[in-house]
Motif scaffolding. Structure first.
Motif, PDB file in Angstrom:
ATOM      1  N   ARG A  48     -49.272 104.359   2.679  1.00  0.00           N
ATOM      2  CA  ARG A  48     -48.123 104.662   1.802  1.00  0.00           C
ATOM      3  C   ARG A  48     -47.843 103.493   0.866  1.00  0.00           C
ATOM      4  NH1 ARG A  48     -46.567 109.544   1.364  1.00  0.00           N
ATOM      5  NH2 ARG A  48     -46.269 110.711   3.264  1.00  0.00           N
ATOM      6  N   LYS A  49     -47.907 102.310   1.427  1.00  0.00           N
ATOM      7  CA  LYS A  49     -47.585 101.118   0.647  1.00  0.00           C
ATOM      8  C   LYS A  49     -48.589 100.949  -0.486  1.00  0.00           C
ATOM      9  CE  LYS A  49     -47.551  96.153   1.316  1.00  0.00           C
ATOM     10  NZ  LYS A  49     -48.148  95.183   2.188  1.00  0.00           N
ATOM     11  N   ILE A  50     -49.840 101.133  -0.163  1.00  0.00           N
ATOM     12  CA  ILE A  50     -50.876 101.007  -1.194  1.00  0.00           C
ATOM     13  C   ILE A  50     -50.787 102.189  -2.155  1.00  0.00           C
ATOM     14  CG2 ILE A  50     -53.349 100.772  -1.579  1.00  0.00           C
ATOM     15  CD1 ILE A  50     -53.570  99.830   1.360  1.00  0.00           C
ATOM     16  N   TYR A 232     -56.492 111.141  -8.740  1.00  0.00           N
ATOM     17  CA  TYR A 232     -56.068 110.072  -9.654  1.00  0.00           C
ATOM     18  C   TYR A 232     -56.110 108.695  -8.997  1.00  0.00           C
ATOM     19  CZ  TYR A 232     -53.403 107.020 -12.583  1.00  0.00           C
ATOM     20  OH  TYR A 232     -53.029 105.944 -13.324  1.00  0.00           O
ATOM     21  N   SER A 236     -57.970 105.344 -10.640  1.00  0.00           N
ATOM     22  CA  SER A 236     -57.243 104.120 -10.869  1.00  0.00           C
ATOM     23  C   SER A 236     -57.857 102.966 -10.052  1.00  0.00           C
ATOM     24  CB  SER A 236     -55.810 104.420 -10.460  1.00  0.00           C
ATOM     25  OG  SER A 236     -55.028 103.315 -10.512  1.00  0.00           O
ATOM     26  N   TYR A 240     -59.564  99.586 -11.538  1.00  0.00           N
ATOM     27  CA  TYR A 240     -59.013  98.299 -11.112  1.00  0.00           C
ATOM     28  C   TYR A 240     -60.106  97.414 -10.530  1.00  0.00           C
ATOM     29  CZ  TYR A 240     -56.190  95.038  -8.286  1.00  0.00           C
ATOM     30  OH  TYR A 240     -55.644  93.927  -7.717  1.00  0.00           O
ATOM     31  N   LEU A 246     -58.718 102.178 -17.602  1.00  0.00           N
ATOM     32  CA  LEU A 246     -58.657 103.570 -17.194  1.00  0.00           C
ATOM     33  C   LEU A 246     -58.101 104.343 -18.382  1.00  0.00           C
ATOM     34  CD1 LEU A 246     -58.856 105.711 -14.922  1.00  0.00           C
ATOM     35  CD2 LEU A 246     -56.473 105.212 -14.389  1.00  0.00           C
TER      36      LEU A 246
ATOM     37  N   ARG B  94     -41.957 102.956 -11.462  1.00  0.00           N
ATOM     38  CA  ARG B  94     -43.028 103.242 -10.509  1.00  0.00           C
ATOM     39  C   ARG B  94     -44.008 104.256 -11.110  1.00  0.00           C
ATOM     40  NH1 ARG B  94     -45.184 107.566  -7.125  1.00  0.00           N
ATOM     41  NH2 ARG B  94     -46.003 106.572  -5.252  1.00  0.00           N
ATOM     42  N   ARG B 101     -51.841 101.447 -13.135  1.00  0.00           N
ATOM     43  CA  ARG B 101     -51.916 100.484 -12.036  1.00  0.00           C
ATOM     44  C   ARG B 101     -53.228  99.729 -12.015  1.00  0.00           C
ATOM     45  NH1 ARG B 101     -51.894 103.203  -6.105  1.00  0.00           N
ATOM     46  NH2 ARG B 101     -52.794 101.192  -5.553  1.00  0.00           N
ATOM     47  N   LEU B 104     -52.435  96.308 -13.292  1.00  0.00           N
ATOM     48  CA  LEU B 104     -51.513  95.465 -12.521  1.00  0.00           C
ATOM     49  C   LEU B 104     -52.244  94.904 -11.317  1.00  0.00           C
ATOM     50  CD1 LEU B 104     -48.459  97.870 -12.377  1.00  0.00           C
ATOM     51  CD2 LEU B 104     -48.668  95.833 -13.788  1.00  0.00           C
ATOM     52  N   THR B 105     -51.800  93.759 -10.840  1.00  0.00           N
ATOM     53  CA  THR B 105     -52.375  93.308  -9.586  1.00  0.00           C
ATOM     54  C   THR B 105     -51.860  94.228  -8.493  1.00  0.00           C
ATOM     55  OG1 THR B 105     -50.539  91.800  -9.195  1.00  0.00           O
ATOM     56  CG2 THR B 105     -52.483  90.895 -10.286  1.00  0.00           C
ATOM     57  N   ARG B 106     -52.617  94.282  -7.434  1.00  0.00           N
ATOM     58  CA  ARG B 106     -52.242  95.155  -6.340  1.00  0.00           C
ATOM     59  C   ARG B 106     -50.853  94.804  -5.810  1.00  0.00           C
ATOM     60  NH1 ARG B 106     -56.649  97.543  -2.580  1.00  0.00           N
ATOM     61  NH2 ARG B 106     -55.364  98.764  -1.190  1.00  0.00           N
ATOM     62  N   TRP B 109     -48.109  96.294  -8.005  1.00  0.00           N
ATOM     63  CA  TRP B 109     -47.965  97.728  -7.762  1.00  0.00           C
ATOM     64  C   TRP B 109     -47.223  97.968  -6.443  1.00  0.00           C
ATOM     65  CZ3 TRP B 109     -47.630 102.664  -8.541  1.00  0.00           C
ATOM     66  CH2 TRP B 109     -47.812 103.531  -7.468  1.00  0.00           C
ATOM     67  N   GLU B 110     -47.576  97.231  -5.429  1.00  0.00           N
ATOM     68  CA  GLU B 110     -46.990  97.497  -4.112  1.00  0.00           C
ATOM     69  C   GLU B 110     -45.494  97.206  -4.086  1.00  0.00           C
ATOM     70  OE1 GLU B 110     -51.104  97.015  -1.544  1.00  0.00           O
ATOM     71  OE2 GLU B 110     -49.422  95.690  -1.078  1.00  0.00           O
ATOM     72  N   ASN B 113     -43.996 100.299  -5.765  1.00  0.00           N
ATOM     73  CA  ASN B 113     -44.162 101.475  -4.903  1.00  0.00           C
ATOM     74  C   ASN B 113     -43.196 101.414  -3.726  1.00  0.00           C
ATOM     75  OD1 ASN B 113     -45.572 103.908  -4.286  1.00  0.00           O
ATOM     76  ND2 ASN B 113     -46.667 102.805  -2.664  1.00  0.00           N
TER      77      ASN B 113
END
Lengths: 474, 331
Positions: A48-50, A232, A236, A240, A246, B94, B101, B104-106, B109-110, B113
């Motif tokens: 979820r976080k990712i 999607y 993405s 990345y 993208l 978001r 994304r 953006l760095t991960r 994004w986190e 999110n």
């Protein structure tokens, strides 16, 4: 555990644990059901976080769903992997040679190996590609070969995917989550890493850039239909990881046969498009005129040789289920070899004898639409009711050539964590071959698992889950 | 960089900053409303003033002059009908981030999110009573987390500059609006100017921008209307002052020019804008009228954003009908 006697369980041989699963068995023996539940909740929180979600629109509920992740890994020994690796590379090579041939010389027709009509009247055959050879002669750069297993040495190819096979982001994210949750499992250094997929993809795309880039750095982009597409996240993710833009169709335009993207410094030339939109939508001037997702004039630029499209348009003709049945002959014809991984025996309903057999044996067969995908519109005979079988028989009679049938395979199982605890669940496997100047695979792939007891349907659109897949060092 | 991506980054910076500023604006009103003097002036409603300052009069509806604390806070924090509510800002940030994304760095994004996945489950109970302060703090902390993650993880390329430009444009806009709250709160009681109530209200404004101590530290002087306006408009070191953010816009436009090895097409326009603020004295501003000055600054800030849009190929211009801060007659 009546089932484990009928189906091959990859962790066990009789009462013994197969050697490649020794570490997994030991690890499982040290975990309680509560431990597993806690770890599963942690894994879900991480996903979820990712934001690794699979978008399902139009069915109500949360449109951003998680694919169920099963904590118990699936393991291949070095020997097993060598065979898969060789078989997949062979297949990827043959598929590309077949595509080059059917769009150019047509030798495979002249030799009577595949009927001309089966290819040229196929919906996925694009006459726009006739007589055209893409840069490097590669048509399908990213190939997903779906495999199933029925015994220690019995692997079969269930399906080829030459268009825009998806799922590789799960391979990488599943591994990332596993190494984070269970670092001890990876400390012995026997599990081969998969993290270089995006480097290999970038290398592959660089190799197939238009020839003026020999040795240079082409501008690569990933083309997505947009963030409402179910895959999607993966588009993405790959952009990345490769550190490339993208883009959506509206970011690109064609002028004088050259593709540009709209940037903050004005138009910038695009050399390689890794597209994740379907052929139909690529270019409203060449294909569907109502497409909002594509780029007008793209096909013309492509055929001018100023840009590479990966995978090439028209590749779908090679992964069609009607062509699938010819694959062993196709491999023999181009490579002079027998298929290292055989096909599942298949009846073509277009053939009157096969059709008659299929109609007589529906309760024991799996019947699929030739052009279908994603596990939709298929009949699983042994799991269907009488009424469902009869309804399906009507569809078959109406248009036999739209269907193929296969025996209900005794798909192998792998222990999985379900409500009852650890129990065997059926799996399949999709390795990804990258085709540039050479064919490359990461040691791993996507293992999909049918989380319901007895179910053989592993598709994520049908509630299937995924597992981390290990290939052990020799 | 793709123009669409640059535009989204710019708006990403704006949305997050706006969410924070909405929280700060509510904090200012909350502090003012707790001052005993204001009870004596039923005509001056802090909550309706911040609805005006936030440009939320229309979405709130015609009853805004009588808005209660709960109603105003709920509308500014969680209303789905108010495109500038913190809820809508985090949602848009978001969603914007999701479409870009890959750039953006991960970690960036986190943060977004995670912020959104908490915000989506908040409701009016979180805008009421003691929970209100927690929510204000939470929103400010998410913005700080995002800003810090951008600073700590993004390379200093065009993506970084576009995010920071969005932040500076938005913050400048909001500081102008925040100062103007004072104008609306105070106007019904002009004779209070210079009184204790007046001073406390200015302190509340400073507190809401984390500037009270900074003001004392810098000026070593009493809190006065002129002093606070001078500090919040013209101070060169306070990170939420108008002048500081105008300079920040200028800096990032120059940095973009360096990065692209080509002077930005909007460099002259922006240089003029910065000079127009930095060369002013507080006397000039008070002579011309504080409210009038703030209104014109907000309008030229939008024209700065529009010149960026034109220079870098954004699909849409940002000029905003809400530029109008409202006049006392409207109350």
């Amino acid at each position: 555990m009546g089932e484990s006697r009928v189906f091959f369980d990859e962790m066990h041989l009789g009462d013994d644990v197969r050697p490649e699963y020794a570490a997994v068995a030991d690890w499982l023996s040290r975990l309680s059901t509560d431990d597993l539940k806690t770890k599963r909740a942690e894994a879900e929180a991480l996903f979820r976080k990712i934001g690794i979600t699979f978008a399902v629109y139009g069915e109500g509920g949360d449109p951003e769903r998680l694919i169920p992740f099963d904590l118990v890994p699936r393991v291949f020994s070095a020997g097993e992997w060598d065979r898969i690796d060789a078989g997949v590379k062979q297949r990827a090579q043959a598929l590309n040679m077949f595509l080059a041939d059917v769009y150019n010389k047509g030798e495979v027709f002249n030799a009577g190996v595949v009927p001309r009509d089966a290819v040229q009247s196929n919906e996925a055959f694009l006459h726009q590609m006739a007589g055209f050879e893409p840069p490097g002669g590669v048509y399908t750069h990213v190939v997903g070969i779906d495999l199933v297993r029925t015994g220690p040495d019995e692997f079969y190819v269930l399906e080829d995917n030459c268009r825009t096979p998806s799922g590789v982001s799960y391979v990488l994210e599943n591994r990332a989550v596993m190494t984070r949750l269970f670092p001890d499992l990876f400390r012995q250094g026997t599990i081969l890493p998969v993290d270089d997929y995006s480097d290999l993809l970038r290398k592959t795309l660089t190799e197939v850039a238009p020839s003026r880039f020999a040795g240079g750095k082409p501008n690569i982009v990933v083309l997505t239909p947009g963030h409402y597409n179910s895959a999607y996240y993966e588009h993405s993710f790959l952009a990345y990881e490769m550190a490339v833009p993208l883009v959506q169709g509206s970011d690109l335009f064609v002028e004088d046969g050259i593709v540009y993207m709209r940037t903050t410094l004005g138009p910038e030339r695009v050399d390689v498009i890794y597209r994740r939109i379907d052929d139909d939508f690529l270019d409203p001037e060449a294909f569907r005129a109502d497409s909002q997702l594509g780029v007008p004039g793209l096909m013309e630029a492509y055929k001018n040789g100023t840009v590479t499209i990966a995978n090439a348009p028209g590749g779908g003709v090679a992964d069609d289920k009607a062509i699938y049945t010819y694959m062993p002959d196709i491999i023999r014809f181009y490579l002079g070899e027998e298929a290292i991984i055989p096909n599942v025996p298949t009846w073509k309903c277009a053939d009157p004898d096969d059709f008659a057999y299929v109609m007589d044996h529906l309760p024991e067969l799996v019947v699929k639409e030739v052009h279908g995908s994603g596990g939709y519109g298929m009949l699983v005979g042994p799991a269907a009711t009488k009424a469902e079988i009869e309804a399906y028989a009507d569809r078959l009679r109406a248009d036999p050539k739209d269907f193929i049938a296969q025996p209900t395979l005794s798909l192998s199982t792998v222990p999985s964590f379900v409500e009852e605890g650890i129990a065997p669940r059926h799996v399949d496997f999709r390795p990804y071959a990258l085709v540039g100047k050479k064919v490359r695979l990461i040691p791993g792939g996507l293992s999909r698992v049918a989380m319901r007891e007895g179910s053989l349907v592993v598709n994520s659109s049908q509630g299937g889950g995924v597992k981390d897949t290990w290939v052990l060092r020799a | 960089m793709l123009s669409r991506v640059a535009e989204n980054l710019f708006w990403l910076g704006r949305y997050i900053e706006r969410a924070e500023n909405v929280a700060r604006l509510i904090d200012a009103a909350r502090r003012m409303a707790s001052l005993p003097q204001s009870i004596n002036h039923p005509g001056s409603n802090e909550w309706s003033s911040i609805l005006i300052a936030a440009g939320a009069r229309e979405t709130f509806g015609p009853d805004y002059p009588a808005a209660t604390a709960e109603q105003a806070a709920e509308h500014l924090l969680f209303s789905k009908d108010n495109p500038s509510s913190a809820w809508r800002c985090l949602e848009a940030a978001r969603e914007n981030a999701r479409t870009i994304r890959f750039i953006l760095t991960r970690e960036c994004w986190e943060v977004l999110n995670a912020a959104w996945s908490q915000m989506r489950f908040m409701n009016s109970a979180d805008a009421t009573g003691a929970a209100l302060c927690d929510t204000i703090d939470w929103v400010k902390a998410r913005s700080a987390e995002f800003r810090g993650t951008v600073y700590g993880t993004m390379i200093r390329d065009d993506a970084f500059h576009f995010i920071r430009l969005g932040t500076a444009v938005e913050r400048l806009d909001y500081t102008a609006r925040l100062i103007d709250v004072k104008y609306h709160v105070l106007l019904p009681s002009v004779d209070e100017v210079g009184s204790g109530a007046d001073q406390n209200q200015w302190i509340s404004l400073l507190q809401a921008v984390a500037g009270h101590r900074a003001y004392i530290h810098t000026t070593r002087d009493d809190v006065t209307a002129r002093g606070v306006a001078d500090f919040l408009i013209l101070n060169e070191t306070f990170p939420r002052s108008i002048c500081y953010n105008a300079r920040l816009i200028g800096d990032h436009v120059r940095a973009l020019g360096d990065f692209y090895e080509a002077e930005s097409p909007c460099a002259d326009h922006i240089e003029g804008f910065v000079k127009g603020i930095a060369d002013k004295s507080i006397d000039d501003i008070f002579d011309a009228g504080l409210h009038e000055f703030l209104t014109s600054i907000i309008a030229s800030n939008y024209s700065v954003a529009d010149s960026l849009a034109a220079a870098y190929g954004f699909a849409e211009f940002v000029s905003d009908p809400e530029t109008d801060l409202g006049s006392p007659e409207a109350q």
